[in-house]
Design an enzyme around this catalytic site. Structure first.
Site, PDB file in Angstrom:
ATOM      1  N   GLY A 117       0.830  -1.206   0.000  1.00 11.75           N
ATOM      2  CA  GLY A 117       0.000   0.000   0.000  1.00 11.75           C
ATOM      3  C   GLY A 117       0.861   1.252   0.000  1.00 11.75           C
ATOM      4  CG  ASP A 138      -0.885  -5.745   0.273  1.00 11.35           C
ATOM      5  OD1 ASP A 138      -2.009  -5.795  -0.251  1.00 11.35           O
ATOM      6  OD2 ASP A 138      -0.433  -4.722   0.811  1.00 11.35           O
ATOM      7  CB  THR A 142      -6.413  -0.349  -1.090  1.00 17.73           C
ATOM      8  OG1 THR A 142      -5.703  -0.763   0.088  1.00 17.73           O
ATOM      9  CG2 THR A 142      -7.888  -0.315  -0.799  1.00 17.73           C
ATOM     10  CG  LEU A 178       1.624  -0.178   7.915  1.00 18.76           C
ATOM     11  CD1 LEU A 178       2.411  -0.605   9.134  1.00 18.76           C
ATOM     12  CD2 LEU A 178       2.587   0.244   6.818  1.00 18.76           C
ATOM     13  CG  ASN A 204      -5.047 -14.384  12.194  1.00 18.92           C
ATOM     14  OD1 ASN A 204      -5.277 -15.249  13.035  1.00 18.92           O
ATOM     15  ND2 ASN A 204      -5.835 -14.171  11.150  1.00 18.92           N
ATOM     16  CE  LYS A 210       0.686 -16.566  23.631  1.00 19.77           C
ATOM     17  NZ  LYS A 210      -0.686 -16.986  23.883  1.00 19.77           N
ATOM     18  CE1 TYR A 250      -8.708   2.700   8.616  1.00 25.58           C
ATOM     19  CE2 TYR A 250      -9.233   4.836   9.600  1.00 25.58           C
ATOM     20  CZ  TYR A 250      -8.314   3.967   9.033  1.00 25.58           C
ATOM     21  OH  TYR A 250      -7.000   4.356   8.884  1.00 25.58           O
TER      22      TYR A 250
HETATM   23  P1  NAD Z   1      -3.479   1.677   1.625  1.00 29.30           P
HETATM   24  O1  NAD Z   1      -4.906   1.333   1.365  1.00 29.30           O
HETATM   25  O2  NAD Z   1      -2.691   2.319   0.563  1.00 29.30           O
HETATM   26  O3  NAD Z   1      -2.682   0.401   2.125  1.00 29.30           O
HETATM   27  C1  NAD Z   1      -3.252  -0.648   2.854  1.00 29.30           C
HETATM   28  C2  NAD Z   1      -2.650  -1.954   2.369  1.00 29.30           C
HETATM   29  O4  NAD Z   1      -3.208  -3.049   3.099  1.00 29.30           O
HETATM   30  C3  NAD Z   1      -2.969  -2.229   0.899  1.00 29.30           C
HETATM   31  O5  NAD Z   1      -1.815  -2.658   0.211  1.00 29.30           O
HETATM   32  C4  NAD Z   1      -4.032  -3.314   0.955  1.00 29.30           C
HETATM   33  O6  NAD Z   1      -4.045  -4.116  -0.215  1.00 29.30           O
HETATM   34  C5  NAD Z   1      -3.612  -4.059   2.191  1.00 29.30           C
HETATM   35  N1  NAD Z   1      -4.715  -4.812   2.812  1.00 29.30           N
HETATM   36  C6  NAD Z   1      -5.962  -4.370   3.097  1.00 29.30           C
HETATM   37  N2  NAD Z   1      -6.683  -5.351   3.674  1.00 29.30           N
HETATM   38  C7  NAD Z   1      -5.854  -6.429   3.745  1.00 29.30           C
HETATM   39  C8  NAD Z   1      -6.019  -7.746   4.225  1.00 29.30           C
HETATM   40  N3  NAD Z   1      -7.191  -8.168   4.742  1.00 29.30           N
HETATM   41  N4  NAD Z   1      -4.980  -8.611   4.130  1.00 29.30           N
HETATM   42  C9  NAD Z   1      -3.794  -8.219   3.594  1.00 29.30           C
HETATM   43  N5  NAD Z   1      -3.586  -6.980   3.123  1.00 29.30           N
HETATM   44  C10 NAD Z   1      -4.610  -6.093   3.201  1.00 29.30           C
HETATM   45  O7  NAD Z   1      -3.502   2.597   2.935  1.00 29.30           O
HETATM   46  P2  NAD Z   1      -2.325   3.389   3.626  1.00 29.30           P
HETATM   47  O8  NAD Z   1      -2.644   4.830   3.547  1.00 29.30           O
HETATM   48  O9  NAD Z   1      -1.037   2.911   3.145  1.00 29.30           O
HETATM   49  O10 NAD Z   1      -2.528   2.942   5.147  1.00 29.30           O
HETATM   50  C11 NAD Z   1      -1.693   1.978   5.753  1.00 29.30           C
HETATM   51  C12 NAD Z   1      -2.032   1.864   7.220  1.00 29.30           C
HETATM   52  O11 NAD Z   1      -1.847   3.132   7.859  1.00 29.30           O
HETATM   53  C13 NAD Z   1      -3.476   1.440   7.483  1.00 29.30           C
HETATM   54  O12 NAD Z   1      -3.489   0.557   8.583  1.00 29.30           O
HETATM   55  C14 NAD Z   1      -4.160   2.731   7.852  1.00 29.30           C
HETATM   56  O13 NAD Z   1      -5.247   2.511   8.701  1.00 29.30           O
HETATM   57  C15 NAD Z   1      -3.044   3.487   8.541  1.00 29.30           C
HETATM   58  N6  NAD Z   1      -3.257   4.947   8.466  1.00 29.30           N
HETATM   59  C16 NAD Z   1      -3.025   5.628   7.302  1.00 29.30           C
HETATM   60  C17 NAD Z   1      -3.273   6.987   7.260  1.00 29.30           C
HETATM   61  C18 NAD Z   1      -3.024   7.805   6.024  1.00 29.30           C
HETATM   62  O14 NAD Z   1      -3.293   8.997   6.015  1.00 29.30           O
HETATM   63  N7  NAD Z   1      -2.488   7.244   4.961  1.00 29.30           N
HETATM   64  C19 NAD Z   1      -3.769   7.651   8.397  1.00 29.30           C
HETATM   65  C20 NAD Z   1      -4.016   6.908   9.533  1.00 29.30           C
HETATM   66  C21 NAD Z   1      -3.755   5.564   9.582  1.00 29.30           C
END
Ligand code: NAD
Ligand code: UDP
Length: 430
Positions: A117, A138, A142, A178, A204, A210, A250
């Site tokens: 991501g 991944d 997304t 993430l 998981n 752990k 979320y």
């Molecule tokens: P993103 O959507 O670009 O990346 C998320 C990644 O997780 C993607 O590659 C997606 O394919 C993968 N993913 C989603 N569900 C999955 C699953 N069930 N199994 C395996 N992979 C899965 O989002 P991002 O902006 O890169 O965010 C990354 C993390 O940071 C997230 O946990 C998000 O909540 C957190 N976060 C991001 C922001 C921001 O502004 N970008 C702000 C707060 C928190």
């Protein structure tokens, strides 16, 4: 994108000092890498734009695939778009960017879930350049393989398609968890799956931590504060979240993920870190994920109306991706086990922010000799339900315990991101 385009960005930090590297040496973990090497991994078009079928690509086309002057141009694949047949012939890298050679006691086996991501791929670039062994997990919901394809085949790198709601076995020293869609349209697309990812996925990965005794860091969010009644938000604020609204999958998902994390810490002694990330932006953000920064830049670049939701008085604070990666690495390697806000305190109303983005897009277009005949309009649309009115991090804890503060100004970050999307448009992939 011509190779000179990046040379035009003179990147300076909040104090006017030129930025040539990102990261630092802290808590026994070196996270510093040259900015131009990092840029060579994201700030360029993925393929050469045109080459007539059967013809060797010209010097000009070769130039297009590069963007930095210097060694880093050696470390790029050159894939050619054949306009007449609308096909791409992909090449593989002949050489990977050089990664540090670390002694085995310093080299970590690091799992990054959601590593394909936006945030994950930048973290992966950094950890790879620093010489660690990195596994990306991944499901590409997304994320996209293209964000990390430049590492595929490297002996230190592994890419695994896997959904974190299912258990996963690996041996590792650190886990950056993430995996979770982050933009409102994406996480609301299948709300039940979002909650499953937050709960079962975190369960998981904590189970994995752990068993392996790996240190575990979860990317939580400022959304745990909901539509906050205190401003700015510090880590001791418990939040104001609607548990049944459209954002709940979320917000509540991340809240329960934090609860699980501290449950494993108390009951099982898992070594945990919790990052509460505030709005972050940068290259590789999915241009169609509906978040405000990508929406505004794409709209302005296309000459379309920029859509402000509501009256534009709601506020957000935006941090640039390299600052966030610095903060995540610092937190992972520090002794701080309490939640830590990572964000930039420069707060904008969304109405003001639209104007800032429009100015920067115009500046870049003008520098590239593409000044548009007329300015794009800023228009107002209905505000989505439960849209928080104010958001700004109190980052005192990060300052005190991690000695971390954002270095990038929003303007500097926006300029890089505008050039990234311009390069994508030039190659026709956006
Ligand atoms: P993103 O959507 O670009 O990346 C998320 C990644 O997780 C993607 O590659 C997606 O394919 C993968 N993913 C989603 N569900 C999955 C699953 N069930 N199994 C395996 N992979 C899965 O989002 P991002 O902006 O890169 O965010 C990354 C993390 O940071 C997230 O946990 C998000 O909540 C957190 N976060 C991001 C922001 C921001 O502004 N970008 C702000 C707060 C928190
Ligand atoms: N927003 C907007 N126009 C857009 C997209 C978003 O005005 O095209 C607003 C949105 O209503 C919110 C803010 O920008 O007030 C930030 O939205 P985003 O989806 O990026 O993240 P959030 O912080 O709401 O999770």
């Amino acid at each position: 994108m011509p190779s000179s385009a990046v040379a035009k960005i003179h990147t300076v930090d909040k104090n006017g000092q030129e930025i040539t590297t990102v990261g630092f040496q802290r808590f026994g973990f070196d996270s510093e890498v040259p900015l131009d090497v990092l840029r060579s991994l994201y700030l360029r078009a993925h393929y050469v734009v045109t080459a007539k079928s059967g013809e060797e690509s010209s010097e000009q086309e070769e130039q297009h695939a590069r963007f930095t002057q210097g060694a880093s141009e050696l470390y790029q694949s050159k894939s050619i778009y054949h306009a007449d047949t609308q096909s791409i012939s992909y090449t593989t890298l002949s050489r990977f960017p050089p990664v540090k050679l670390l002694p085995s006691d310093k080299r970590k086996r690091i799992l990054v879930t959601g590593g394909a991501g936006f945030v994950g791929s930048h973290l992966v670039d950094r950890l790879m350049l620093l010489g660690h062994e990195v596994t990306v997990l991944d499901n590409f919901f997304t994320g996209s393989k293209t964000t990390v394809s430049h590492w595929v085949g490297h002996p230190n790198f592994e890419l695994v398609r896997h959904d974190v709601v299912e258990p996963f076995m690996i041996e590792c020293d650190q886990i950056y968890h993430l995996a979770c869609p982050a933009s409102p349209p994406h996480y609301q697309y299948n709300a039940v799956k979002t909650i499953k990812t937050s709960f079962m996925g975190t369960l998981n990965m904590l189970g994995l931590a752990k068993r392996t005794k790996a240190r575990f860091l979860i990317s939580s969010t400022s959304e745990v504060y909901g539509d906050p009644e205190v401003h700015p938000q510090n880590e001791d604020y418990w939040g104001h979240v609607n548990p049944i609204g459209p954002r709940a999958c979320y917000d509540e998902g991340k809240r329960v993920a934090e609860t699980l994390t501290y449950g494993f810490q108390r009951q099982d002694g898992v070594d945990v870190r919790v990052a509460r990330i505030f709005n972050t932006f940068g290259p590789r953000m999915n241009p169609y994920d509906g978040r405000v920064v990508s929406n505004f830049i794409i709209q302005a670049l296309r000459g379309e109306d920029m859509t402000v939701y509501g009256d534009g008085t709601q506020t957000r604070s935006f941090q640039y991706i390299h600052d966030l990666v610095d903060g995540l690495i610092a937190l992972m390697n520090s002794d701080e086990t309490r939640p830590v806000n990572l964000g930039n305190g420069d707060e904008f109303t969304i109405g003001e922010f639209a104007e800032v983005v429009r100015d920067i897009v115009e500046k870049v277009q003008e520098e590239d000799g593409q000044k548009p005949a007329k300015r794009v309009k800023i228009v107002y649309k209905p505000i989505p339900m439960d849209d928080p009115q104010k958001r700004r991090p109190d980052t005192t804890r990060a300052k005190e315990t991690l000695q971390w503060q954002p270095k990038w100004t929003v303007r500097m970050g926006l300029e890089e991101m505008v050039r990234y999307y311009k390069a994508k448009m030039a190659e026709g992939s956006l």
